[in-house]
Design a protein around this motif. Sequence first.
Motif, PDB file in Angstrom:
ATOM      1  N   TRP A 214      60.052   1.854  39.347  1.00 54.45           N
ATOM      2  CA  TRP A 214      61.305   2.609  39.245  1.00 54.45           C
ATOM      3  C   TRP A 214      61.069   4.115  39.124  1.00 54.45           C
ATOM      4  CZ3 TRP A 214      63.651  -1.455  40.582  1.00 54.45           C
ATOM      5  CH2 TRP A 214      63.412  -2.682  39.974  1.00 54.45           C
ATOM      6  N   ALA A 215      61.791   4.896  39.927  1.00 50.73           N
ATOM      7  CA  ALA A 215      61.798   6.342  39.738  1.00 50.73           C
ATOM      8  C   ALA A 215      62.683   6.719  38.558  1.00 50.73           C
ATOM      9  CB  ALA A 215      62.305   7.035  40.999  1.00 50.73           C
ATOM     10  N   GLY A 216      63.690   5.900  38.326  1.00 47.28           N
ATOM     11  CA  GLY A 216      64.598   6.113  37.212  1.00 47.28           C
ATOM     12  C   GLY A 216      65.259   4.812  36.816  1.00 47.28           C
ATOM     13  N   VAL A 217      65.770   4.790  35.594  1.00 47.15           N
ATOM     14  CA  VAL A 217      66.432   3.591  35.057  1.00 47.15           C
ATOM     15  C   VAL A 217      67.668   4.025  34.288  1.00 47.15           C
ATOM     16  CG1 VAL A 217      66.219   1.592  33.515  1.00 47.15           C
ATOM     17  CG2 VAL A 217      64.215   2.382  34.817  1.00 47.15           C
ATOM     18  N   ILE A 218      68.753   3.267  34.447  1.00 43.18           N
ATOM     19  CA  ILE A 218      69.914   3.375  33.568  1.00 43.18           C
ATOM     20  C   ILE A 218      70.052   2.031  32.869  1.00 43.18           C
ATOM     21  CG2 ILE A 218      72.419   3.674  33.413  1.00 43.18           C
ATOM     22  CD1 ILE A 218      72.235   5.629  35.752  1.00 43.18           C
ATOM     23  N   ASP A 219      69.817   2.037  31.550  1.00 42.71           N
ATOM     24  CA  ASP A 219      69.752   0.785  30.796  1.00 42.71           C
ATOM     25  C   ASP A 219      70.839   0.712  29.734  1.00 42.71           C
ATOM     26  OD1 ASP A 219      68.450  -1.725  29.786  1.00 42.71           O
ATOM     27  OD2 ASP A 219      68.316  -0.465  27.994  1.00 42.71           O
ATOM     28  N   SER A 220      71.604  -0.366  29.766  1.00 35.07           N
ATOM     29  CA  SER A 220      72.617  -0.608  28.739  1.00 35.07           C
ATOM     30  C   SER A 220      72.288  -1.837  27.907  1.00 35.07           C
ATOM     31  CB  SER A 220      73.994  -0.781  29.393  1.00 35.07           C
ATOM     32  OG  SER A 220      73.983  -1.853  30.329  1.00 35.07           O
ATOM     33  N   ALA A 221      71.059  -2.348  28.027  1.00 34.16           N
ATOM     34  CA  ALA A 221      70.694  -3.596  27.351  1.00 34.16           C
ATOM     35  C   ALA A 221      69.883  -3.388  26.076  1.00 34.16           C
ATOM     36  CB  ALA A 221      69.922  -4.505  28.313  1.00 34.16           C
ATOM     37  N   GLY A 222      68.911  -2.464  26.116  1.00 36.72           N
ATOM     38  CA  GLY A 222      68.016  -2.310  24.977  1.00 36.72           C
ATOM     39  C   GLY A 222      67.004  -3.437  24.919  1.00 36.72           C
ATOM     40  N   SER A 223      66.369  -3.600  23.770  1.00 37.48           N
ATOM     41  CA  SER A 223      65.431  -4.691  23.469  1.00 37.48           C
ATOM     42  C   SER A 223      64.351  -4.822  24.556  1.00 37.48           C
ATOM     43  CB  SER A 223      66.203  -6.001  23.274  1.00 37.48           C
ATOM     44  OG  SER A 223      65.371  -6.996  22.715  1.00 37.48           O
ATOM     45  N   HIS A 224      63.996  -6.076  24.903  1.00 34.75           N
ATOM     46  CA  HIS A 224      62.900  -6.315  25.850  1.00 34.75           C
ATOM     47  C   HIS A 224      63.212  -5.736  27.222  1.00 34.75           C
ATOM     48  CE1 HIS A 224      60.528  -8.795  23.158  1.00 34.75           C
ATOM     49  NE2 HIS A 224      61.602  -9.501  22.868  1.00 34.75           N
ATOM     50  N   ASN A 228      60.588  -3.359  29.083  1.00 30.16           N
ATOM     51  CA  ASN A 228      60.009  -3.714  30.378  1.00 30.16           C
ATOM     52  C   ASN A 228      60.372  -2.703  31.459  1.00 30.16           C
ATOM     53  OD1 ASN A 228      58.642  -6.098  29.602  1.00 30.16           O
ATOM     54  ND2 ASN A 228      60.565  -7.244  29.649  1.00 30.16           N
ATOM     55  N   ALA A 229      61.575  -2.140  31.365  1.00 28.30           N
ATOM     56  CA  ALA A 229      61.965  -1.098  32.315  1.00 28.30           C
ATOM     57  C   ALA A 229      61.051   0.115  32.178  1.00 28.30           C
ATOM     58  CB  ALA A 229      63.420  -0.709  32.098  1.00 28.30           C
ATOM     59  N   CYS A 230      60.778   0.520  30.939  1.00 29.02           N
ATOM     60  CA  CYS A 230      59.861   1.643  30.715  1.00 29.02           C
ATOM     61  C   CYS A 230      58.465   1.310  31.237  1.00 29.02           C
ATOM     62  CB  CYS A 230      59.787   1.973  29.230  1.00 29.02           C
ATOM     63  SG  CYS A 230      61.286   2.699  28.539  1.00 29.02           S
ATOM     64  N   ALA A 231      58.019   0.092  30.999  1.00 21.56           N
ATOM     65  CA  ALA A 231      56.667  -0.319  31.394  1.00 21.56           C
ATOM     66  C   ALA A 231      56.467  -0.317  32.900  1.00 21.56           C
ATOM     67  CB  ALA A 231      56.359  -1.701  30.827  1.00 21.56           C
ATOM     68  N   SER A 232      57.569  -0.466  33.654  1.00 18.37           N
ATOM     69  CA  SER A 232      57.451  -0.515  35.116  1.00 18.37           C
ATOM     70  C   SER A 232      58.016   0.729  35.806  1.00 18.37           C
ATOM     71  CB  SER A 232      58.145  -1.778  35.656  1.00 18.37           C
ATOM     72  OG  SER A 232      59.458  -1.908  35.145  1.00 18.37           O
ATOM     73  N   THR A 233      58.222   1.786  35.035  1.00 14.17           N
ATOM     74  CA  THR A 233      58.692   3.046  35.613  1.00 14.17           C
ATOM     75  C   THR A 233      57.508   3.837  36.172  1.00 14.17           C
ATOM     76  OG1 THR A 233      60.641   3.159  34.194  1.00 14.17           O
ATOM     77  CG2 THR A 233      59.844   5.242  35.065  1.00 14.17           C
ATOM     78  N   GLN A 234      57.747   4.483  37.290  1.00 16.38           N
ATOM     79  CA  GLN A 234      56.710   5.262  37.960  1.00 16.38           C
ATOM     80  C   GLN A 234      56.215   6.419  37.093  1.00 16.38           C
ATOM     81  OE1 GLN A 234      58.265   6.899  41.579  1.00 16.38           O
ATOM     82  NE2 GLN A 234      59.021   4.936  42.345  1.00 16.38           N
ATOM     83  N   TYR A 235      55.060   6.943  37.470  1.00  9.82           N
ATOM     84  CA  TYR A 235      54.540   8.148  36.817  1.00  9.82           C
ATOM     85  C   TYR A 235      55.584   9.266  36.915  1.00  9.82           C
ATOM     86  CZ  TYR A 235      51.368  11.733  35.206  1.00  9.82           C
ATOM     87  OH  TYR A 235      50.785  12.731  34.468  1.00  9.82           O
ATOM     88  N   GLY A 236      55.910   9.865  35.766  1.00  9.50           N
ATOM     89  CA  GLY A 236      56.880  10.957  35.733  1.00  9.50           C
ATOM     90  C   GLY A 236      58.322  10.532  35.852  1.00  9.50           C
ATOM     91  N   GLY A 237      58.569   9.230  35.826  1.00 13.69           N
ATOM     92  CA  GLY A 237      59.938   8.733  35.951  1.00 13.69           C
ATOM     93  C   GLY A 237      60.751   8.918  34.678  1.00 13.69           C
ATOM     94  N   VAL A 238      62.045   8.611  34.775  1.00 13.18           N
ATOM     95  CA  VAL A 238      62.976   8.868  33.683  1.00 13.18           C
ATOM     96  C   VAL A 238      63.819   7.629  33.417  1.00 13.18           C
ATOM     97  CG1 VAL A 238      64.879  10.327  32.864  1.00 13.18           C
ATOM     98  CG2 VAL A 238      63.084  11.308  34.313  1.00 13.18           C
ATOM     99  N   VAL A 239      63.928   7.281  32.138  1.00 13.90           N
ATOM    100  CA  VAL A 239      64.741   6.137  31.706  1.00 13.90           C
ATOM    101  C   VAL A 239      65.856   6.660  30.808  1.00 13.90           C
ATOM    102  CG1 VAL A 239      64.766   3.940  30.469  1.00 13.90           C
ATOM    103  CG2 VAL A 239      62.743   4.604  31.808  1.00 13.90           C
ATOM    104  N   ALA A 240      67.108   6.394  31.186  1.00  9.39           N
ATOM    105  CA  ALA A 240      68.270   6.777  30.376  1.00  9.39           C
ATOM    106  C   ALA A 240      68.767   5.539  29.647  1.00  9.39           C
ATOM    107  CB  ALA A 240      69.368   7.360  31.256  1.00  9.39           C
ATOM    108  N   ALA A 241      68.703   5.566  28.314  1.00  8.09           N
ATOM    109  CA  ALA A 241      69.095   4.419  27.489  1.00  8.09           C
ATOM    110  C   ALA A 241      70.437   4.695  26.837  1.00  8.09           C
ATOM    111  CB  ALA A 241      68.036   4.155  26.417  1.00  8.09           C
TER     112      ALA A 241
END
Length: 327
Positions: A214-224, A228-241
């Motif tokens: 993933w280049a980026g993630v929009i997550d509304s779930a939390g927890s695992h 897992n979304a963070c663990a599979s995000t590309q180098y320099g990617g961004v996760v919005a929780a």
Amino acid sequence: MFSGVLIEKDEQGYHAKVKQLDDSVLMQGDVTLKVEYSTLNYKDALAITGKSPVVRQFPMIPGIDLVGTVEQSDSPQFKVGDQVLLNGFGVGEVHCGGLAQKARLQSNWLIPLPKAFSPSQAMAIGTAGYTAMLCVIALQKNGVSPDKGEILVTGANGGVGSFAIHILSKLGYTVVASTGRLEESPYLHKLGAAEVIDRQTLSEPGRPLAKERWAGVIDSAGSHTLANACASTQYGGVVAACGLAQGMDFPASVAPFILRGVTLVGIDSVMRPIEDRIEAWQQLGDIIDPTVFADVAVEVSLGDVVSTAQALMDGQIRGRVIVNVNK
């Protein structure tokens, strides 16, 4: 007298129902509104069903969103007849909210109803769509452009997920939607998802680092799911929780952050400064295709709110619920 959903807690327990109310239930504020529409969000459903201690003062009118017309104003910001919009600021939790025909609020919580939207359209967007827009803005401001790769949206059938998919696809991003209801795949593809995956691929305990996707993630779930979304995000990617539908825990490691430079951005919509709200709503007005409302939102009456809240908690609701408080 006016109608509203009232949550009460007494020796018989916790209960919510539609009642006839008078102004004594309203709290302090410098603007009084005739409410036209509210919404039913996940947080509202938690409050109404008592599944989580969202409400911190009783009795309480729930409803974290509303749109209405000013009936009385002691504020220089708004005059009688103005149409205004509210999302969050603890309304429906510690201050009586939008699931009633009348509201008294602080003027510094309100913004003018954007000209791009009717009152019902603004509530179809509501906190969910506004939060989705804040998440997209966070990705953009952290350098995630459409050419960087796929964007994962979790909780895709919910309100935040539905609008995130639509907004991202309109901006040219390639969106992968994660959902526990694969039978809703046609709906998600219509919103703009390029691919739909089963949430079980993300919702179980995983490795500290997974294959980069993933280049980026929009997550509304939390927890695992978030871990897992963070663990599979590309180098320099961004996760919005922005949510905790799976849980408030975050069973992750620091590996994605210190080995891949992943950025985790927390998205708060409740106490967001007014200037951020206005920016988000202006962008929503520029991006949203009005034809999406028929697919994303369903309208219910005030009398349907309590039963619909339970259906939402049971995972039976897709997209957004608009509440016509005058029906």
